[in-house]
Design a protein around this motif. Structure first.
Motif, PDB file in Angstrom:
ATOM      1  N   VAL A 158       7.239  -9.053   8.772  1.00  0.00           N
ATOM      2  CA  VAL A 158       6.120  -8.131   9.078  1.00  0.00           C
ATOM      3  C   VAL A 158       5.387  -7.535   7.864  1.00  0.00           C
ATOM      4  N   PRO A 159       4.375  -8.062   7.315  1.00  0.00           N
ATOM      5  CA  PRO A 159       3.650  -7.579   6.106  1.00  0.00           C
ATOM      6  C   PRO A 159       2.747  -6.378   6.490  1.00  0.00           C
ATOM      7  N   LEU A 160       3.362  -5.125   5.910  1.00  0.00           N
ATOM      8  CA  LEU A 160       2.725  -3.790   6.193  1.00  0.00           C
ATOM      9  C   LEU A 160       2.090  -3.281   5.285  1.00  0.00           C
ATOM     10  N   GLN A 161       0.633  -3.139   5.232  1.00  0.00           N
ATOM     11  CA  GLN A 161      -0.121  -2.614   4.388  1.00  0.00           C
ATOM     12  C   GLN A 161       0.323  -1.238   3.964  1.00  0.00           C
ATOM     13  N   ILE A 193      10.823  -6.276   6.844  1.00  0.00           N
ATOM     14  CA  ILE A 193       9.424  -5.656   6.624  1.00  0.00           C
ATOM     15  C   ILE A 193       9.084  -5.534   5.248  1.00  0.00           C
ATOM     16  N   ALA A 194       7.643  -6.282   4.899  1.00  0.00           N
ATOM     17  CA  ALA A 194       7.465  -6.348   3.220  1.00  0.00           C
ATOM     18  C   ALA A 194       6.081  -5.567   3.148  1.00  0.00           C
ATOM     19  N   VAL A 195       6.219  -4.512   2.322  1.00  0.00           N
ATOM     20  CA  VAL A 195       5.217  -3.511   1.999  1.00  0.00           C
ATOM     21  C   VAL A 195       4.219  -4.255   1.098  1.00  0.00           C
ATOM     22  N   THR A 196       2.894  -4.567   1.529  1.00  0.00           N
ATOM     23  CA  THR A 196       1.857  -5.294   0.821  1.00  0.00           C
ATOM     24  C   THR A 196       0.680  -4.429   0.315  1.00  0.00           C
ATOM     25  N   MET A 197      -0.148  -4.850  -0.564  1.00  0.00           N
ATOM     26  CA  MET A 197      -1.093  -4.297  -1.096  1.00  0.00           C
ATOM     27  C   MET A 197      -0.760  -2.907  -1.714  1.00  0.00           C
ATOM     28  N   TYR A 198       0.161  -3.087  -2.379  1.00  0.00           N
ATOM     29  CA  TYR A 198       0.737  -1.624  -3.023  1.00  0.00           C
ATOM     30  C   TYR A 198       0.085  -1.358  -4.257  1.00  0.00           C
ATOM     31  N   ASP A 199      -0.122  -0.314  -4.366  1.00  0.00           N
ATOM     32  CA  ASP A 199      -1.065   0.251  -5.429  1.00  0.00           C
ATOM     33  C   ASP A 199      -0.275   1.509  -6.122  1.00  0.00           C
ATOM     34  N   ASN A 202      -1.488   4.954  -6.613  1.00  0.00           N
ATOM     35  CA  ASN A 202      -1.976   5.729  -5.273  1.00  0.00           C
ATOM     36  C   ASN A 202      -0.685   6.490  -4.885  1.00  0.00           C
ATOM     37  N   ASN A 203      -0.541   7.696  -4.676  1.00  0.00           N
ATOM     38  CA  ASN A 203       0.381   8.401  -4.102  1.00  0.00           C
ATOM     39  C   ASN A 203       0.816   7.768  -2.609  1.00  0.00           C
ATOM     40  N   LEU A 204      -0.255   7.701  -2.028  1.00  0.00           N
ATOM     41  CA  LEU A 204      -0.013   7.258  -0.673  1.00  0.00           C
ATOM     42  C   LEU A 204       0.607   5.956  -0.335  1.00  0.00           C
ATOM     43  N   SER A 205       0.497   5.227  -1.291  1.00  0.00           N
ATOM     44  CA  SER A 205       1.398   3.774  -1.505  1.00  0.00           C
ATOM     45  C   SER A 205       2.917   4.052  -1.557  1.00  0.00           C
ATOM     46  N   ASP A 206       3.222   5.187  -2.307  1.00  0.00           N
ATOM     47  CA  ASP A 206       4.646   5.658  -2.337  1.00  0.00           C
ATOM     48  C   ASP A 206       5.024   6.339  -1.138  1.00  0.00           C
ATOM     49  N   GLN A 207       4.255   7.120  -0.470  1.00  0.00           N
ATOM     50  CA  GLN A 207       4.543   7.694   0.891  1.00  0.00           C
ATOM     51  C   GLN A 207       4.886   7.063   1.799  1.00  0.00           C
ATOM     52  N   GLU A 214      12.748   4.925   5.241  1.00  0.00           N
ATOM     53  CA  GLU A 214      13.138   5.855   5.840  1.00  0.00           C
ATOM     54  C   GLU A 214      13.689   5.549   7.460  1.00  0.00           C
ATOM     55  N   TYR A 215      12.712   5.012   8.059  1.00  0.00           N
ATOM     56  CA  TYR A 215      13.051   4.621   9.277  1.00  0.00           C
ATOM     57  C   TYR A 215      13.648   3.377   9.593  1.00  0.00           C
ATOM     58  N   PHE A 216      13.482   2.316   8.871  1.00  0.00           N
ATOM     59  CA  PHE A 216      13.870   1.287   9.008  1.00  0.00           C
ATOM     60  C   PHE A 216      14.930   0.672   7.947  1.00  0.00           C
ATOM     61  N   GLY A 217      15.183   1.623   7.091  1.00  0.00           N
ATOM     62  CA  GLY A 217      16.492   1.257   6.384  1.00  0.00           C
ATOM     63  C   GLY A 217      16.319  -0.188   5.543  1.00  0.00           C
ATOM     64  N   ASP A 218      17.448  -0.886   5.675  1.00  0.00           N
ATOM     65  CA  ASP A 218      17.499  -2.107   4.912  1.00  0.00           C
ATOM     66  C   ASP A 218      16.555  -3.327   5.516  1.00  0.00           C
ATOM     67  N   LEU A 219      16.130  -2.992   6.597  1.00  0.00           N
ATOM     68  CA  LEU A 219      15.274  -3.842   7.059  1.00  0.00           C
ATOM     69  C   LEU A 219      13.979  -4.273   6.130  1.00  0.00           C
ATOM     70  N   VAL A 220      13.603  -3.170   5.507  1.00  0.00           N
ATOM     71  CA  VAL A 220      12.412  -3.142   4.581  1.00  0.00           C
ATOM     72  C   VAL A 220      12.887  -3.901   3.373  1.00  0.00           C
ATOM     73  N   PHE A 221      12.227  -5.018   2.583  1.00  0.00           N
ATOM     74  CA  PHE A 221      12.692  -5.540   1.706  1.00  0.00           C
ATOM     75  C   PHE A 221      12.218  -4.779   0.559  1.00  0.00           C
ATOM     76  N   LYS A 222      13.110  -4.832  -0.401  1.00  0.00           N
ATOM     77  CA  LYS A 222      13.057  -4.160  -1.967  1.00  0.00           C
ATOM     78  C   LYS A 222      11.767  -4.547  -2.567  1.00  0.00           C
ATOM     79  N   THR A 223      11.439  -5.640  -2.403  1.00  0.00           N
ATOM     80  CA  THR A 223      10.299  -6.306  -3.152  1.00  0.00           C
ATOM     81  C   THR A 223       8.959  -5.775  -2.479  1.00  0.00           C
ATOM     82  N   VAL A 224       8.059  -5.218  -3.206  1.00  0.00           N
ATOM     83  CA  VAL A 224       6.825  -4.810  -2.674  1.00  0.00           C
ATOM     84  C   VAL A 224       5.732  -5.738  -3.571  1.00  0.00           C
TER      85      VAL A 224
END
Length: 276
Positions: A158-161, A193-199, A202-207, A214-224
């Motif tokens: 899942v790419p997640l903006q 889950i891959a976090v995409t369009m990371y800026d 922008n503090n919102l990207s970090d949040q 916090e919710y999905f743990g290690d299922l989220v790729f370390k790479t953004v």
């Protein structure tokens, strides 16, 4: 057949990953094309299924619309053998089953088709032994095309903006995945889950990234995957960003993402820069 022989045959089968998110503009096609290119540079044979009627993956890999007569629509609805629709690309070891404008009507046509949710899965038999990875670029909707992808896939990427409403949409997608597992494909797993369009400015990207981890743990790729101008330019040249400018931040991020994907599949990652 012995248990060892069965295991050996299973090992030869392609890893099928659906790249899906019902929200548009989150980087599905960018992820499909550039992750596939990075995996191919790691000496993996990769096939992209362009299941989006917009056909952006086909365009981004330089396949002109005039050369898409053998496409995924004909595989799904005209019973074309998928192996006959496989099209080589400019990237060594990377092939594509292209999309065409005909696919825009496929949702309605599939409704009255026998085994309508298994059409893609049934079609894979002719290519599963020919590739190491098959990536399915899904449309931005949870309709019959995406359902076919989820039924055919081993895993979901899942790419997640990195935006405010991201988690709300992800929750809906996960509910759909659970229904698919219960009804059609009990083997389907969330690959990552891959976090995409990371800026980073922008503090919102970090949040958003923190909330997802916090919710999905290690299922989220370390790479953004960062926002990157060079990656936005690449499709207009019919090239993956990794061929257009492999040194840019976006390309380097997808190289790292490929490393994580391979690691999750128990593979040893080799730096692909020399192959690009």
């Amino acid at each position: 057949m012995s248990r060892d022989q069965k295991t050996s045959d299973q090992d030869k089968r392609a890893r099928v990953l659906a790249i899906a998110n019902q929200k548009g503009g989150v980087g599905k096609t960018t992820t499909a094309v550039n992750l596939a290119t990075a995996l191919a540079a790691c000496h993996k044979k990769v096939l992209i299924i362009d299941l989006d009627p917009q056909g952006n993956a086909s365009t981004g890999l330089g396949i002109d619309r005039a050369h898409r007569q053998r496409d995924i629509y004909r595989v799904l609805l005209d019973d074309m053998v998928m192996a006959d629709a496989v099209t080589p690309t400019k990237v060594p070891r990377l092939s594509l089953v292209p999309s065409s404008s005909d696919l825009s009507g496929a949702e309605l046509e599939l409704v009255e088709t026998e085994r309508r949710v298994y059409r893609l899965k049934d079609a894979f038999h002719s290519v599963l032994r020919d590739f190491d990875y098959i990536l399915i670029d899904c449309p931005p909707a949870l309709g019959l095309l995406t359902l076919n992808a989820l039924v055919a896939a081993d895993g979901l990427l899942v790419p997640l903006q990195a935006e405010f409403y991201a988690l709300e949409g992800l929750s809906h997608l996960m509910q759909t995945v659970e229904r698919v597992k219960q009804l059609y494909n009990p083997e389907l797993k969330l690959h990552g889950i891959a976090v995409t369009m990371y800026d980073r400015r922008n503090n919102l990207s970090d949040q958003v990234a923190d909330d997802v981890r916090e919710y999905f743990g290690d299922l989220v790729f370390k790479t953004v995957i960062p926002r990157n101008v060079r990656m936005s330019e690449a499709p207009s040249f019919g090239l993956p960003a990794l061929l257009y400018d492999w040194r840019c931040q976006g390309s380097q991020a997808y190289i790292k993402l490929a490393a994580e994907v391979l690691k999750r599949d128990g593979e040893r990652f080799r730096k692909p820069a020399a192959a690009l």
